[in-house]
Design an enzyme around this catalytic site. Structure first.
Site, PDB file in Angstrom:
ATOM      1  N   ASP A 128      38.108  43.283  51.480  1.00  0.00           N
ATOM      2  CA  ASP A 128      39.631  43.194  52.846  1.00  0.00           C
ATOM      3  C   ASP A 128      40.832  43.940  51.823  1.00  0.00           C
ATOM      4  OD1 ASP A 128      38.082  41.409  53.514  1.00  0.00           O
ATOM      5  OD2 ASP A 128      39.164  40.028  53.657  1.00  0.00           O
ATOM      6  N   SER A 162      46.211  44.412  44.316  1.00  0.00           N
ATOM      7  CA  SER A 162      44.750  45.212  43.322  1.00  0.00           C
ATOM      8  C   SER A 162      44.563  46.814  44.099  1.00  0.00           C
ATOM      9  CB  SER A 162      44.188  44.325  42.494  1.00  0.00           C
ATOM     10  OG  SER A 162      44.560  43.585  42.105  1.00  0.00           O
TER      11      SER A 162
END
Length: 284
Positions: free
Chosen positions: A105, A244
């Protein structure tokens, strides 16, 4: 700007702790603070705090603030980090063998790899040799495509294999930890952030380079896969607290990336994708 494929809406990102990130990355004093916060030890210590039972008190307000859809996730978490690394109760993986899927995602962009194994990300030039710490490997991806998947702090932090894969090599590249927040894009560099780099032979897309890139206040990059042959959609690992990025390098003619993703990337617009969703297909 981020384009949502499901709704067709293109809108600015909802930025985690927007005012704080603006201070850190757009002021002199904030920049001095970043020099401290980007140290891996600081992220490690902060991560320990997110694993305490007391930290779970943040979960309800966090879900409400970022309108997180929890229908496919269990309820009840022992810590905030436990929530951040939540696992879906069911996965939706595109099983067409010729389809390339999103590993996480995330907000995705696609960039051509230019002669000399260079690419331009948000008006900043990168060399793959420096990113990979391997000149020979970098040159083999000239003419290919670099796919960047940016995970925001409120995204599901787990990632999966994009095709049936067999591990060839893996290494960790030490570095600092800058934010992947949109307020920090002037500072965030793929070549300086700590990252795990691995090479995989895939069934339909050839030899792919994977890189999980750590970011500010990410405690660890966890590789849950043992190194045995992996199936498309199998979990590869997860990030602990923080935003990230995942970088995939594909060789020339390895895949045809979906045209809407390419068109938005040229405009500097990221495309919101879901783990297991089709993002391209093989030439065969």
């Amino acid at each position: 700007m981020i384009h949502d494929r499901k709704t067709g809406v293109t809108a600015p990102e909802i930025v985690y702790q927007n005012s704080l990130m603006g201070f850190l990355y757009n002021t002199t004093l904030g920049g001095l603070c970043v020099l401290f916060l980007r140290l891996p030890l600081v992220s490690k210590l902060y991560g320990l705090g997110q694993r305490t039972r007391r930290s779970r008190n943040r979960i309800a307000s966090f879900i409400a603030a970022y309108n997180i859809d929890m229908r496919d996730y269990p309820s009840g978490y022992n810590s905030f980090n436990d929530f951040i690394t939540r696992k879906r109760t069911r996965e939706t993986i595109d099983q067409n063998p010729n389809h390339l899927i999103a590993p996480a995602d995330s907000c995705m962009s696609a960039y051509p790899i230019n002669p000399g194994a260079t690419l331009t990300v948000k008006n900043k030039l990168y060399t793959l040799a420096r990113f990979l710490r391997d000149d020979t490997l970098a040159q083999t991806y000239t003419g290919g495509v670099c796919l960047v998947f940016r995970l925001r702090v409120y995204d599901d932090h787990r990632f999966c294999f994009v095709d049936d894969s067999l591990l060839e090599s893996r290494k960790h590249v030490r570095g600092f930890l800058d934010s992947v927040n949109t307020n920090a894009t002037g500072r965030f560099t793929l070549s300086s952030n700590a990252r795990d780099v691995s090479v995989w032979q895939t069934a339909r897309f050839g030899r792919i380079v994977w890189a999980e890139v750590g970011a500010m206040l990410v405690g660890r990059i966890i590789q849950t896969h043992t190194g045995a042959p992996a199936r498309k959609g199998d979990e590869k690992g997860y990030f602990e607290f923080g935003g990230s990025s995942i970088v995939l390098l594909l060789k020339q003619d390895a895949a045809i990336i979906d045209p809407d993703i390419l068109a938005h990337s040229v405009q500097g617009i990221e495309t919101k994708v879901t783990r297991g969703e089709k993002i391209g297909e093989s030439y065969v």
